[in-house]
Write an enzyme that holds these catalytic residues in place. Structure first.
Site, short mmCIF file in Angstrom:
data_model
loop_
_atom_site.label_atom_id
_atom_site.label_comp_id
_atom_site.label_asym_id
_atom_site.label_seq_id
_atom_site.Cartn_x
_atom_site.Cartn_y
_atom_site.Cartn_z
N THR A 35 0.83 -1.23 -0.06
CA THR A 35 -0.01 0.11 0.13
C THR A 35 0.97 1.27 -0.06
OG1 THR A 35 0.02 -0.36 2.32
CG2 THR A 35 -2.10 -0.76 1.14
N SER A 65 33.97 -3.24 4.77
CA SER A 65 34.00 -4.96 4.80
C SER A 65 32.83 -5.44 5.79
CB SER A 65 35.38 -5.42 5.70
OG SER A 65 35.19 -4.49 6.89
N ALA A 120 15.55 -11.86 3.85
CA ALA A 120 14.31 -12.33 4.32
C ALA A 120 13.19 -11.40 4.48
CB ALA A 120 14.75 -12.84 6.01
N GLU A 157 17.50 2.78 -4.12
CA GLU A 157 17.12 1.63 -4.55
C GLU A 157 16.38 1.90 -5.87
OE1 GLU A 157 14.00 -0.26 -2.50
OE2 GLU A 157 15.00 -0.17 -0.64
N ASP A 169 9.83 1.05 4.55
CA ASP A 169 10.83 0.69 5.39
C ASP A 169 11.78 1.73 5.91
OD1 ASP A 169 9.60 -1.69 4.33
OD2 ASP A 169 11.29 -2.03 2.79
C1 GLA Z 1 9.06 -4.04 0.04
C2 GLA Z 1 9.23 -2.41 -0.11
C3 GLA Z 1 8.39 -1.62 0.67
C4 GLA Z 1 6.84 -2.00 0.40
C5 GLA Z 1 6.81 -3.80 0.69
C6 GLA Z 1 5.38 -4.19 0.41
O1 GLA Z 1 9.52 -4.21 1.16
O2 GLA Z 1 10.35 -2.08 0.08
O3 GLA Z 1 8.46 -0.20 0.03
O4 GLA Z 1 6.39 -1.76 -0.76
O5 GLA Z 1 7.68 -4.48 -0.15
O6 GLA Z 1 4.57 -3.66 1.27
#
Ligand code: GLA
Length: 385
Positions: A35, A65, A120, A157, A169
């Protein structure tokens, strides 16, 4: 004879902030998946596991490193050149972005160690990027605020890694607080902290140990599908919404015949997931974990059937949980196509349930399952040494 003040300033400028330690956590998303780049709500918290960076200015070339045994040498003054080693582009991307702000960035050494498993789906890459930007920002006196760090980190990114991710994130890594989730509106970047008090329950992450290759390409495809769906919904309804999360179910339905089947399914998912994220914040606040758990399952099946970002291993792990009364909810977490499931489980049941699911997973896929008990931790921490 130079002025004493000038010598003193020169001394301060060069020798203060020579070394920093940054602890940059991973992120867990309770609900509100895919979202963020649709301008909707997310409900993440930081994980109590982090990447640690010890960064120090040097007069020689830079050297980075990691505790996994990887390392790289470079001169920050050289022009950006994409590396064939994927992880190096995170570092080189950060430097190139910082050089757009201040052309004279100092060379540095950086030792990276981590308790955060990579790949992960708990955002180890954003933890690395935000941590490096934050640390180098302090060492180079860039005075970056959180919104600038988020922007730079997303640029890394998007431009150097090629994944068109949202802001969830980075925002979480920079702003999280212990025992709190963040209800973040990704359209206007306003947020509220929500107290987490799961009592006899705990957040358990089950890591499939799988990252399917199509993860980043499919992610970008979803971003595009949502953009195209929004254009069509806007044009049919004569609206000018900026984000898919803003459209109503009636507007989606009205545009159904003009949308492809996939675009329709993506729009329905985003609409429903956004509501689930808002409702979950309320349910967590009022400690209604049973209802929150139900929304977690609904989120998973939406991600599987309408958004189509799950995979058989994630589906298997979620399905396994449905027979246990001690598990209130489970769903895939993050971008999808591998990574973790997030489970809300009774503390007392963790040991038995994990042992059983580990065995079933190994029997079915021949892969080891990692279990992580996730405590909602605090955001990034920097100490000047
Ligand atoms: C990844 C992306 C986030 C988000 C999620 C899905 O983690 O980095 O920005 O879009 O996927 O919710």
């Amino acid at each position: 004879m130079p002025d004493k003040n000038i010598i003193w300033h020169f001394f301060l400028f060069n020798f203060i902030n020579m070394k920093v330690n940054v602890k940059s956590p991973g992120r867990v998303n309770l609900i509100g998946e895919h979202t963020d780049y649709n301008g909707g709500y997310v409900l993440p918290c930081a994980l109590n596991l982090s990447i640690e960076l010890d960064i120090e200015k040097t007069h020689e070339n830079s050297f980075v490193s990691t505790d996994l045994g990887y390392s790289m040498h470079f001169d920050v003054k050289s022009d950006f050149k994409k590396s064939n080693n994927h992880w190096e582009n995170y570092i080189l991307g950060v430097i190139n972005e910082l050089k757009q702000i201040k052309s004279q960035i100092d060379n540095f050494t950086c030792k990276i160690s981590s308790t955060l498993p990579s790949g992960a789906g708990i955002s180890s890459s954003s933890a690395l990027v935000c941590g490096l930007i934050k640390g180098l920002g302090v060492l180079n006196n860039l005075n970056l605020d959180n919104s600038e760090i988020i922007k730079l980190s997303r640029n890394v990114e998007h431009k150097y890694i090629g994944v068109l991710g949202g802001i969830m994130d980075q925002y979480t890594i920079l702003n999280a607080k212990e025992n709190k989730a963040i209800l973040l509106n990704c359209e206007n970047v306003k947020s509220k902290y929500i107290d987490i008090n799961f009592g006899e329950y705990e957040i358990l992450l089950l890591d499939t140990n799988i990252k399917h290759n199509l993860a980043s390409s499919e992610y970008n495809i979803r971003v595009k599908e949502c953009k195209l769906a929004l254009e069509t919904i806007n044009s049919v309804n004569k609206k000018n919404y900026k984000n898919l999360s803003q459209v109503s179910i009636d507007e989606i339905t009205k545009a159904k015949n003009n949308l492809s089947e996939k675009q329709y399914k993506r729009s329905i998912f985003v609409f429903e997931e956004n509501i689930r994220a808002i409702q979950s914040a309320e349910l967590i606040k009022t400690n209604n974990l049973i209802e929150f758990g139900k929304l977690m399952y609904q989120s998973h099946y939406g991600l599987k059937n309408n958004y189509e970002v799950s995979c058989k291993e994630l589906d298997f792990l979620v399905k396994q949980t449905e027979i246990y009364d001690g598990i209130l909810g489970a769903r895939m977490m993050g971008g999808g196509f591998g990574g973790c499931t997030i489970n809300l489980i009774k503390k007392n049941d963790i040991e038995d349930v994990v042992a059983k699911i580990k065995k079933d997973y190994k029997d079915s896929y021949g892969i080891n399952l990692n279990a992580i008990i996730a405590k909602p931790g605090s955001g990034i921490k920097v100490s000047k040494l």
